[in-house]
Design an enzyme around this catalytic site. Sequence first.
Site, PDB file in Angstrom:
ATOM      1  N   GLY A  81       0.820  -1.204   0.000  1.00  0.00           N
ATOM      2  CA  GLY A  81       0.000   0.000   0.000  1.00  0.00           C
ATOM      3  C   GLY A  81       0.853   1.252   0.000  1.00  0.00           C
ATOM      4  O   GLY A  81       0.493   2.260   0.605  1.00  0.00           O
ATOM      5  N   ASN A 132       1.538   3.369  -2.371  1.00  0.00           N
ATOM      6  CA  ASN A 132       1.334   4.355  -3.430  1.00  0.00           C
ATOM      7  C   ASN A 132       0.558   5.592  -2.988  1.00  0.00           C
ATOM      8  O   ASN A 132       0.347   6.517  -3.772  1.00  0.00           O
ATOM      9  CB  ASN A 132       0.648   3.713  -4.653  1.00  0.00           C
ATOM     10  CG  ASN A 132      -0.721   3.146  -4.334  1.00  0.00           C
ATOM     11  OD1 ASN A 132      -1.294   3.429  -3.292  1.00  0.00           O
ATOM     12  ND2 ASN A 132      -1.242   2.335  -5.239  1.00  0.00           N
ATOM     13  N   SER A 133       0.117   5.626  -1.735  1.00  0.00           N
ATOM     14  CA  SER A 133      -0.630   6.784  -1.238  1.00  0.00           C
ATOM     15  C   SER A 133      -0.566   6.814   0.284  1.00  0.00           C
ATOM     16  O   SER A 133      -0.132   5.857   0.919  1.00  0.00           O
ATOM     17  CB  SER A 133      -2.099   6.725  -1.699  1.00  0.00           C
ATOM     18  OG  SER A 133      -2.748   5.600  -1.130  1.00  0.00           O
ATOM     19  N   GLY A 134      -0.991   7.925   0.847  1.00  0.00           N
ATOM     20  CA  GLY A 134      -1.135   8.039   2.290  1.00  0.00           C
ATOM     21  C   GLY A 134       0.138   7.756   3.072  1.00  0.00           C
ATOM     22  O   GLY A 134       1.238   8.183   2.703  1.00  0.00           O
ATOM     23  N   GLY A 175       1.784   4.964   3.511  1.00  0.00           N
ATOM     24  CA  GLY A 175       2.764   4.162   2.787  1.00  0.00           C
ATOM     25  C   GLY A 175       3.608   4.984   1.841  1.00  0.00           C
ATOM     26  O   GLY A 175       4.820   4.773   1.719  1.00  0.00           O
ATOM     27  N   SER A 232      -4.139   0.214  14.537  1.00  0.00           N
ATOM     28  CA  SER A 232      -5.007   1.374  14.759  1.00  0.00           C
ATOM     29  C   SER A 232      -5.536   1.348  16.177  1.00  0.00           C
ATOM     30  O   SER A 232      -5.713   0.283  16.779  1.00  0.00           O
ATOM     31  CB  SER A 232      -6.182   1.342  13.782  1.00  0.00           C
ATOM     32  OG  SER A 232      -7.148   2.316  14.117  1.00  0.00           O
ATOM     33  N   TYR A 260     -13.594  -3.660  10.537  1.00  0.00           N
ATOM     34  CA  TYR A 260     -12.315  -2.945  10.502  1.00  0.00           C
ATOM     35  C   TYR A 260     -11.592  -3.083  11.840  1.00  0.00           C
ATOM     36  O   TYR A 260     -10.391  -3.363  11.892  1.00  0.00           O
ATOM     37  CB  TYR A 260     -12.559  -1.469  10.180  1.00  0.00           C
ATOM     38  CG  TYR A 260     -11.302  -0.646  10.070  1.00  0.00           C
ATOM     39  CD1 TYR A 260     -10.525  -0.661   8.912  1.00  0.00           C
ATOM     40  CD2 TYR A 260     -10.883   0.163  11.129  1.00  0.00           C
ATOM     41  CE1 TYR A 260      -9.365   0.099   8.817  1.00  0.00           C
ATOM     42  CE2 TYR A 260      -9.732   0.931  11.042  1.00  0.00           C
ATOM     43  CZ  TYR A 260      -8.978   0.895   9.883  1.00  0.00           C
ATOM     44  OH  TYR A 260      -7.825   1.648   9.795  1.00  0.00           O
TER      45      TYR A 260
END
Length: 273
Positions: free
Chosen positions: A9, A11-13, A15, A138, A164
Amino acid sequence: MTRNVLITGGNSGIGYELALALAARGDRVVIASRDQARSQQAVDEIRARHADAQIEALPLDLGDAADIDRFAAELLARMPTLDVLALNAGLYTLKLRRLPSGYEAMIGVMHFGHFRLTMRLLEALQRAEQGRIVVTSSLMHRFGRIDEASFTDPSRHRTGISAYAQAKLANLLFTRELARRLAGTPVTVNAFHPGAVATGIYRELPLQTLITALMLTPAQGADTAVWLATAPELRHVSGEYFVKRKLQRGSAASRNVALAGRLWALSEATLSG
């Protein structure tokens, strides 16, 4: 020393920010996600900011066991030694759904997918001078409970938040159990809560724009991940959970050794499939 790094992951945020920080340090970084075009765009952006960055993107579907095995074999051919494995890929689905494998999507990707990937890459981490596994958990793990039947029956969850929270609790149980199993080796594994971060994981929420405007930036959320991946003082720290670089106990369930062992056994049984 150039280290080999894999970020799921990436590619954004969070990461992406982790990839950016480690590539800027001179590490050789691979980011992996299902969306190869988006990952390549992230690679291009990082190279534009750091011309010498050693970074590439490889496709990976964490919801598909066969694709995980394919990816692991390809990565090991490129990186027989892996110094850092960041298990960061995440998702939140407002409407609960199953993967083709039969697993509810959030537990299937964030726990079972990452478990399989880690097991396939563990020998490469053990070859490193000091391998590190960094797990994005989280604060929501505190609201999770492990319901084995719900792994393949999403209807047992009242809301997506329940699923989640269960997946994030599983991340922390996995961290602690893997650390116990790696005791005495040069590989450490630690988890962290990034804070309420404005990332694409919330794209399915109502009022998403308003909600994310009140959150931390991805760079702020990635700070603890960068620290866990790089700090010399953490060389011998393993099986812990951090928030804003501070050690936290986590929920009682996350420290339940018997529960962690049971989840491990269930996860290990999937490796032959």
